[in-house]
Design a protein around this motif. Sequence first.
Motif, PDB file in Angstrom:
ATOM      1  N   VAL A 209      56.546  22.633  55.843  1.00  0.00           N
ATOM      2  CA  VAL A 209      57.003  23.282  54.611  1.00  0.00           C
ATOM      3  C   VAL A 209      55.911  23.409  53.560  1.00  0.00           C
ATOM      4  O   VAL A 209      56.051  24.176  52.610  1.00  0.00           O
ATOM      5  CB  VAL A 209      58.220  22.534  54.006  1.00  0.00           C
ATOM      6  N   ALA A 210      54.829  22.677  53.717  1.00  0.00           N
ATOM      7  CA  ALA A 210      53.712  22.736  52.761  1.00  0.00           C
ATOM      8  C   ALA A 210      52.399  22.808  53.529  1.00  0.00           C
ATOM      9  O   ALA A 210      51.535  21.937  53.400  1.00  0.00           O
ATOM     10  CB  ALA A 210      53.736  21.522  51.841  1.00  0.00           C
ATOM     11  N   ALA A 257      65.025  26.428  56.363  1.00  0.00           N
ATOM     12  CA  ALA A 257      66.065  27.448  56.206  1.00  0.00           C
ATOM     13  C   ALA A 257      66.211  27.834  54.736  1.00  0.00           C
ATOM     14  O   ALA A 257      66.372  29.019  54.400  1.00  0.00           O
ATOM     15  CB  ALA A 257      67.382  26.946  56.778  1.00  0.00           C
ATOM     16  N   GLU A 258      66.144  26.848  53.837  1.00  0.00           N
ATOM     17  CA  GLU A 258      66.198  27.120  52.402  1.00  0.00           C
ATOM     18  C   GLU A 258      65.041  28.027  51.963  1.00  0.00           C
ATOM     19  O   GLU A 258      65.190  28.826  51.040  1.00  0.00           O
ATOM     20  CB  GLU A 258      66.137  25.806  51.613  1.00  0.00           C
ATOM     21  N   MET A 259      63.903  27.897  52.627  1.00  0.00           N
ATOM     22  CA  MET A 259      62.735  28.706  52.291  1.00  0.00           C
ATOM     23  C   MET A 259      62.790  30.090  52.926  1.00  0.00           C
ATOM     24  O   MET A 259      61.900  30.911  52.687  1.00  0.00           O
ATOM     25  CB  MET A 259      61.470  27.977  52.762  1.00  0.00           C
ATOM     26  N   GLY A 260      63.802  30.330  53.755  1.00  0.00           N
ATOM     27  CA  GLY A 260      63.930  31.617  54.415  1.00  0.00           C
ATOM     28  C   GLY A 260      63.030  31.788  55.621  1.00  0.00           C
ATOM     29  O   GLY A 260      62.821  32.910  56.095  1.00  0.00           O
ATOM     30  N   LEU A 261      62.502  30.676  56.140  1.00  0.00           N
ATOM     31  CA  LEU A 261      61.581  30.750  57.275  1.00  0.00           C
ATOM     32  C   LEU A 261      62.309  30.847  58.609  1.00  0.00           C
ATOM     33  O   LEU A 261      61.725  31.291  59.596  1.00  0.00           O
ATOM     34  CB  LEU A 261      60.667  29.516  57.293  1.00  0.00           C
ATOM     35  N   MET A 262      63.566  30.439  58.640  1.00  0.00           N
ATOM     36  CA  MET A 262      64.346  30.419  59.875  1.00  0.00           C
ATOM     37  C   MET A 262      65.786  30.111  59.522  1.00  0.00           C
ATOM     38  O   MET A 262      66.111  29.841  58.358  1.00  0.00           O
ATOM     39  CB  MET A 262      63.804  29.358  60.840  1.00  0.00           C
ATOM     40  N   GLY A 263      66.648  30.137  60.530  1.00  0.00           N
ATOM     41  CA  GLY A 263      68.041  29.795  60.311  1.00  0.00           C
ATOM     42  C   GLY A 263      68.275  28.293  60.386  1.00  0.00           C
ATOM     43  O   GLY A 263      67.344  27.504  60.497  1.00  0.00           O
ATOM     44  N   LEU A 264      69.553  27.916  60.341  1.00  0.00           N
ATOM     45  CA  LEU A 264      69.926  26.506  60.312  1.00  0.00           C
ATOM     46  C   LEU A 264      70.096  25.897  61.700  1.00  0.00           C
ATOM     47  O   LEU A 264      70.472  24.735  61.812  1.00  0.00           O
ATOM     48  CB  LEU A 264      71.244  26.340  59.541  1.00  0.00           C
ATOM     49  N   VAL A 281      66.876  16.729  49.017  1.00  0.00           N
ATOM     50  CA  VAL A 281      65.798  17.493  49.642  1.00  0.00           C
ATOM     51  C   VAL A 281      65.403  18.670  48.759  1.00  0.00           C
ATOM     52  O   VAL A 281      64.211  18.953  48.575  1.00  0.00           O
ATOM     53  CB  VAL A 281      66.209  17.966  51.050  1.00  0.00           C
ATOM     54  N   ARG A 282      66.391  19.343  48.171  1.00  0.00           N
ATOM     55  CA  ARG A 282      66.087  20.480  47.301  1.00  0.00           C
ATOM     56  C   ARG A 282      65.274  20.033  46.087  1.00  0.00           C
ATOM     57  O   ARG A 282      64.304  20.703  45.684  1.00  0.00           O
ATOM     58  CB  ARG A 282      67.382  21.164  46.854  1.00  0.00           C
ATOM     59  N   GLU A 283      65.626  18.901  45.501  1.00  0.00           N
ATOM     60  CA  GLU A 283      64.894  18.387  44.346  1.00  0.00           C
ATOM     61  C   GLU A 283      63.442  18.073  44.724  1.00  0.00           C
ATOM     62  O   GLU A 283      62.507  18.367  43.956  1.00  0.00           O
ATOM     63  CB  GLU A 283      65.565  17.131  43.800  1.00  0.00           C
ATOM     64  N   ALA A 284      63.230  17.488  45.898  1.00  0.00           N
ATOM     65  CA  ALA A 284      61.874  17.194  46.348  1.00  0.00           C
ATOM     66  C   ALA A 284      61.075  18.476  46.527  1.00  0.00           C
ATOM     67  O   ALA A 284      59.895  18.540  46.154  1.00  0.00           O
ATOM     68  CB  ALA A 284      61.917  16.408  47.664  1.00  0.00           C
ATOM     69  N   MET A 285      61.703  19.489  47.070  1.00  0.00           N
ATOM     70  CA  MET A 285      61.037  20.779  47.269  1.00  0.00           C
ATOM     71  C   MET A 285      60.653  21.401  45.922  1.00  0.00           C
ATOM     72  O   MET A 285      59.581  21.977  45.757  1.00  0.00           O
ATOM     73  CB  MET A 285      61.927  21.718  48.064  1.00  0.00           C
ATOM     74  N   GLN A 286      61.548  21.268  44.938  1.00  0.00           N
ATOM     75  CA  GLN A 286      61.265  21.818  43.612  1.00  0.00           C
ATOM     76  C   GLN A 286      60.126  21.060  42.923  1.00  0.00           C
ATOM     77  O   GLN A 286      59.247  21.672  42.312  1.00  0.00           O
ATOM     78  CB  GLN A 286      62.528  21.770  42.764  1.00  0.00           C
ATOM     79  N   CYS A 288      57.690  19.674  44.299  1.00  0.00           N
ATOM     80  CA  CYS A 288      56.418  20.008  44.966  1.00  0.00           C
ATOM     81  C   CYS A 288      56.131  21.514  44.954  1.00  0.00           C
ATOM     82  O   CYS A 288      55.218  21.972  45.649  1.00  0.00           O
ATOM     83  CB  CYS A 288      56.460  19.491  46.404  1.00  0.00           C
ATOM     84  N   ASP A 289      56.914  22.250  44.167  1.00  0.00           N
ATOM     85  CA  ASP A 289      56.716  23.698  44.004  1.00  0.00           C
ATOM     86  C   ASP A 289      56.809  24.453  45.333  1.00  0.00           C
ATOM     87  O   ASP A 289      56.138  25.471  45.533  1.00  0.00           O
ATOM     88  CB  ASP A 289      55.366  24.004  43.338  1.00  0.00           C
ATOM     89  N   ILE A 290      57.680  23.964  46.206  1.00  0.00           N
ATOM     90  CA  ILE A 290      57.910  24.643  47.482  1.00  0.00           C
ATOM     91  C   ILE A 290      58.953  25.744  47.304  1.00  0.00           C
ATOM     92  O   ILE A 290      58.895  26.803  47.918  1.00  0.00           O
ATOM     93  CB  ILE A 290      58.369  23.648  48.571  1.00  0.00           C
ATOM     94  N   ILE A 291      59.937  25.472  46.450  1.00  0.00           N
ATOM     95  CA  ILE A 291      60.914  26.488  46.048  1.00  0.00           C
ATOM     96  C   ILE A 291      61.013  26.464  44.538  1.00  0.00           C
ATOM     97  O   ILE A 291      60.675  25.468  43.908  1.00  0.00           O
ATOM     98  CB  ILE A 291      62.303  26.262  46.689  1.00  0.00           C
TER      99      ILE A 291
END
Length: 291
Positions: A209-210, A257-264, A281-286, A288-291
Amino acid sequence: MITGSIVALVTPMHSNGDVDWEALDKLVDMHLDKGTDSIVAVGTTGESATLNCDEHCQVIKRVVDRVAGRMPVIAGTGANSTAEAIELTAEAKRVGADACLLVTPYYNKPTQEGLYQHFKAIAEAVDIDQILYNVPGRTACDMQTETVLRLAEVPNIVGIKEATGDVERGVDLIQRAPEDFAVYSGDDPTAVELMLGGGKGNISVTANVAPAEMSELCRLAMAGETEQARDLNNRLMPLHEKLFVEANPIPVKWAMAEMGLMGLGIRLPLTVLADGCHAQVREAMQKCDII
């Protein structure tokens, strides 16, 4: 020697569990674009335990063909049957993989002598570079340093993915192993420290993811840029931690999947990330500026 940021690539799937070949191609292209140094195809993060033999080999070939020589491809070919591991390793060589990654046998709990004979037999049967993989937290089998050092004398056993998270143990192995034997981290939170201690790279879940960030992290750590490497690692720590709130690769596949890279899609007995873990998980992604 393969070095740097090595992604333990997920195997994208449709909702029915079938491999999503188009998404797999796009993931390979992304890693080529983002600076990943090497790909592990069908390691344990790639759900090797639930792909059948044909699928396993097809995914390896697809990744090799898509990469087309632009980076090394490491094929996950480990098994708890020595004969099966030999078959998978031979097929990986046939389709053009650059090296193979072989996890310690799981569940049957061999002795240290059994581990030595297992890996020695595979290395002697197939003339391809082979990387050992020690992850006792998943396999209930811990390959001790003395066994690794014995195996390091086998000509085509060229390294180990050390995933215990014990940096002191990993650095001790680095100091005692032959100079041409590579010790890679297999534990994202501690990978920087192992690389600062002489490790040759990181076989990473977070790199799914990164990829650009993990590539830079490995470059800094292997160059001895201690302060910058630790600073970047601290910024990525929310991902390192929250991508394991459930068994790998459940959280990382949900994140992708949240990033739109693939399905679930994920294959039983693994299930899609529980609703109660989404916010973590969403908070961690935010962060780290992933989403």
